[in-house]
Structures are given as C-alpha cells and as structure tokens.
Design a protein around this motif. Structure first.
Motif, PDB file in Angstrom:
ATOM      1  N   GLU A 159       0.968  -1.308   0.084  1.00 19.75           N
ATOM      2  CA  GLU A 159       0.029  -0.107   0.027  1.00 19.75           C
ATOM      3  C   GLU A 159       0.925   1.137  -0.027  1.00 19.75           C
ATOM      4  OE1 GLU A 159      -4.145   1.390   1.008  1.00 19.75           O
ATOM      5  OE2 GLU A 159      -3.297  -0.368   0.160  1.00 19.75           O
ATOM      6  N   ASP A 160       1.917   1.286   0.873  1.00 15.82           N
ATOM      7  CA  ASP A 160       3.059   2.399   1.056  1.00 15.82           C
ATOM      8  C   ASP A 160       3.381   2.617  -0.238  1.00 15.82           C
ATOM      9  OD1 ASP A 160       2.063   2.735   3.643  1.00 15.82           O
ATOM     10  OD2 ASP A 160       3.799   1.771   4.538  1.00 15.82           O
ATOM     11  N   ALA A 161       3.833   1.854  -1.154  1.00 18.13           N
ATOM     12  CA  ALA A 161       4.763   2.003  -2.514  1.00 18.13           C
ATOM     13  C   ALA A 161       3.753   2.532  -3.419  1.00 18.13           C
ATOM     14  CB  ALA A 161       5.287   0.665  -2.648  1.00 18.13           C
ATOM     15  N   PHE A 162       2.566   2.046  -3.465  1.00 22.88           N
ATOM     16  CA  PHE A 162       1.803   2.675  -4.399  1.00 22.88           C
ATOM     17  C   PHE A 162       1.120   4.185  -4.149  1.00 22.88           C
ATOM     18  CE2 PHE A 162       1.090  -1.676  -5.805  1.00 22.88           C
ATOM     19  CZ  PHE A 162       0.940  -1.506  -7.304  1.00 22.88           C
ATOM     20  N   LEU A 163       0.933   4.119  -2.693  1.00 23.60           N
ATOM     21  CA  LEU A 163       0.433   5.390  -2.308  1.00 23.60           C
ATOM     22  C   LEU A 163       1.623   6.599  -2.316  1.00 23.60           C
ATOM     23  CD1 LEU A 163      -1.894   4.600   0.779  1.00 23.60           C
ATOM     24  CD2 LEU A 163      -2.636   5.197  -1.701  1.00 23.60           C
ATOM     25  N   GLN A 164       2.573   5.939  -2.112  1.00 22.14           N
ATOM     26  CA  GLN A 164       3.898   6.985  -2.366  1.00 22.14           C
ATOM     27  C   GLN A 164       3.989   7.834  -3.499  1.00 22.14           C
ATOM     28  OE1 GLN A 164       8.066   5.689  -1.839  1.00 22.14           O
ATOM     29  NE2 GLN A 164       8.123   7.202  -0.492  1.00 22.14           N
ATOM     30  N   MET A 165       3.741   6.881  -4.643  1.00 17.85           N
ATOM     31  CA  MET A 165       3.578   7.167  -5.929  1.00 17.85           C
ATOM     32  C   MET A 165       2.506   7.987  -6.285  1.00 17.85           C
ATOM     33  SD  MET A 165       3.488   4.794  -9.622  1.00 17.85           S
ATOM     34  CE  MET A 165       1.883   4.269  -8.773  1.00 17.85           C
ATOM     35  N   ILE A 166       1.627   7.728  -5.909  1.00 19.12           N
ATOM     36  CA  ILE A 166       0.315   8.513  -6.141  1.00 19.12           C
ATOM     37  C   ILE A 166       0.172   9.951  -5.545  1.00 19.12           C
ATOM     38  CG2 ILE A 166      -2.216   8.510  -5.931  1.00 19.12           C
ATOM     39  CD1 ILE A 166      -2.023   5.663  -6.199  1.00 19.12           C
ATOM     40  N   THR A 167       0.614   9.934  -4.232  1.00 21.36           N
ATOM     41  CA  THR A 167       0.828  11.117  -3.652  1.00 21.36           C
ATOM     42  C   THR A 167       1.747  12.135  -4.396  1.00 21.36           C
ATOM     43  OG1 THR A 167       0.096  10.001  -1.494  1.00 21.36           O
ATOM     44  CG2 THR A 167       1.259  12.266  -1.400  1.00 21.36           C
ATOM     45  N   LYS A 168       2.826  11.639  -4.886  1.00 23.46           N
ATOM     46  CA  LYS A 168       3.819  12.472  -5.459  1.00 23.46           C
ATOM     47  C   LYS A 168       3.512  13.018  -6.760  1.00 23.46           C
ATOM     48  CE  LYS A 168       7.856  14.395  -5.756  1.00 23.46           C
ATOM     49  NZ  LYS A 168       8.350  15.589  -4.867  1.00 23.46           N
ATOM     50  N   ILE A 169       2.723  12.259  -7.485  1.00 25.78           N
ATOM     51  CA  ILE A 169       2.173  12.623  -8.718  1.00 25.78           C
ATOM     52  C   ILE A 169       1.133  13.627  -8.623  1.00 25.78           C
ATOM     53  CG2 ILE A 169       0.618  11.846 -10.689  1.00 25.78           C
ATOM     54  CD1 ILE A 169       1.631   9.080 -10.468  1.00 25.78           C
ATOM     55  N   HIS A 170       0.467  13.765  -7.491  1.00 26.75           N
ATOM     56  CA  HIS A 170      -0.794  14.580  -7.335  1.00 26.75           C
ATOM     57  C   HIS A 170       0.044  15.924  -6.859  1.00 26.75           C
ATOM     58  CE1 HIS A 170      -3.471  16.709  -4.235  1.00 26.75           C
ATOM     59  NE2 HIS A 170      -4.295  16.534  -5.281  1.00 26.75           N
ATOM     60  N   GLU A 171       1.198  15.869  -6.353  1.00 28.72           N
ATOM     61  CA  GLU A 171       1.956  17.187  -5.803  1.00 28.72           C
ATOM     62  C   GLU A 171       2.489  17.619  -6.950  1.00 28.72           C
ATOM     63  OE1 GLU A 171       4.947  15.929  -3.035  1.00 28.72           O
ATOM     64  OE2 GLU A 171       3.656  15.528  -1.439  1.00 28.72           O
ATOM     65  N   ILE A 172       2.984  16.849  -7.904  1.00 28.53           N
ATOM     66  CA  ILE A 172       3.445  17.493  -9.240  1.00 28.53           C
ATOM     67  C   ILE A 172       2.234  18.197  -9.891  1.00 28.53           C
ATOM     68  CG2 ILE A 172       4.483  17.130 -11.252  1.00 28.53           C
ATOM     69  CD1 ILE A 172       6.062  14.697  -9.856  1.00 28.53           C
TER      70      ILE A 172
END
Length: 225
Positions: A163-176
C-alpha cells in the motif's frame, strides 16, 4: 484514504509496473487493487491493468495501473504503454541479483517513453524471502539515491509495504500535478493583467480571458467531470 470505485473522481493518473519477469508485479497489483495474492500467478501476456480510487487530501484520484510483461519478446509492445504514464513502480526480486542488474535498462525505457516528470518508485519485492536475499537493502537505497528515485522493499505475499509503495507514487504525482495547475493559473493571471494594462494604455477594448485555459485542463487529467 480509499473510496468506492464508482464515486466521481477528480483526477485520472496512469501508472505502470515494470521490471523483469517473475519479480511479482502482477501480485503487487492484485494486492493493491483487490487485496488478493495468487501463488499460481501466470506470467503476464502483453499488458493488463486495474483501477483503484484513492483519496489524497480533498481530491479523489482514480489510479489506472498497467502491469507490463517482463519477457523480452513483449518489449516492443509494452514500451508503447509507457507513453502518458505519470508514475511507475520499477520492481526487482531481492532473491535474484539478475533482476536488480536489469533495473538500468527498465529505467532507461521509462525515461525515454514515459512522461518527462514521471514519478518512479524502485521496489525490491519478495521481502518474505529475506533469508534467500541476493540484493542488500543498501544496494537498492544507493541506486535509488543516485537516480533520484523513491525506494521501498515489499512483500506481496505478506502484504508488507505494498500500500505504501503505491500511495507514495500517487501522492507524489498529485503534488506535481497540483503544482502545474497552480503555475498555469498564475500564468493565466499574469497574461490577463498584461492584456488589460496594454488595452487600457492603448485605449482599445479590454480582452477578458476564459476562466479555464486549455493547458490547465490538460495538466489536471480530470475525468468524470
């Protein structure tokens, strides 16, 4: 942080799973999307994908995750699916050194065919088989630091850090993406002010720009709106 699949979303983010065959990409995806693990998982033929809705702050994001085949004979097919990808999980098997050594070629493909701002999380999978480890934790960390990647070790079998791996990616995409939208709106305001000032000085008609510019809409990757 997770919502119903059918709920209207604010953004649609495309991401890919890539890496050598049999490193556990399909089970990482099935664990994240459906909380399932299959011991008899078959190699992916070409490309498969799954969705999951994730809430980040006050925004609901539909993550469209593409699981790409790791076999060499599918490389020409799968590379085309990198286009438009905003994020990627680059996966290797911590018990097979050869899969870690292949990371460079997969990273090259992601950067060649993916979005220029693609968010990449390097994932060392099969942490449950730590006693058979061939790739040290520090090796993964060092490579990620050199290449500017996020890094995490996971176990799809035991559902560790998936979960953490996917959410880390999704959260970073959202920030950008959010930053791009803010910059587009700021540019819109600056252009509008410049046009207004020029019009007033010249005594000509003031031009009113539309509230939403095309660049902003493209940057937001909205769906169901």
């Amino acid at each position: 942080m997770v919502d119903s699949f059918d709920e209207e979303c604010d953004y649609l983010f495309k991401a890919v799973l890539t890496g050598d065959s049999a490193v556990g990409k399909s089970n990482l995806l099935s664990r994240f999307a459906r909380d399932e693990f299959h011991l008899d998982s078959k190699p992916t033929i070409g490309v498969e994908f799954a969705y999951r809705n994730v809430r980040v702050g006050d925004k609901l994001i539909k993550a469209q995750i593409w699981d790409t085949a790791g076999q060499e004979r599918f490389r020409a097919i799968t590379s085309s699916y990198y286009r438009g990808a905003l994020g990627a999980l680059l996966v290797y098997d911590i018990t097979r050194r050869a899969t870690f050594d292949s990371i460079k070629k997969w990273l090259h493909e992601l950067r060649e065919f993916g979005n220029p701002d693609i968010v990449i999380v390097l994932v060392g999978n099969k942490l449950d088989l730590g006693s058979s480890r061939e790739v040290d934790l520090e090796d993964g960390k060092s490579f990620a630091e050199r290449e500017g990647l996020c890094f995490m070790e996971t176990s799809a079998l035991e559902n560790l850090n998936v979960e953490d791996a996917f959410l880390q990616m999704i959260t970073k995409i959202h920030e950008i993406t959010s930053q791009k939208i803010l910059e587009a709106k700021s540019n819109e305001t600056s252009v509008a002010a410049a046009v207004a000032a020029k019009s007033l000085v010249g005594g000509t008609e003031i031009i009113h720009l539309e509230d939403e510019v095309t660049a902003t809409k493209k940057a937001s990757y909205c769906c169901s709106r």
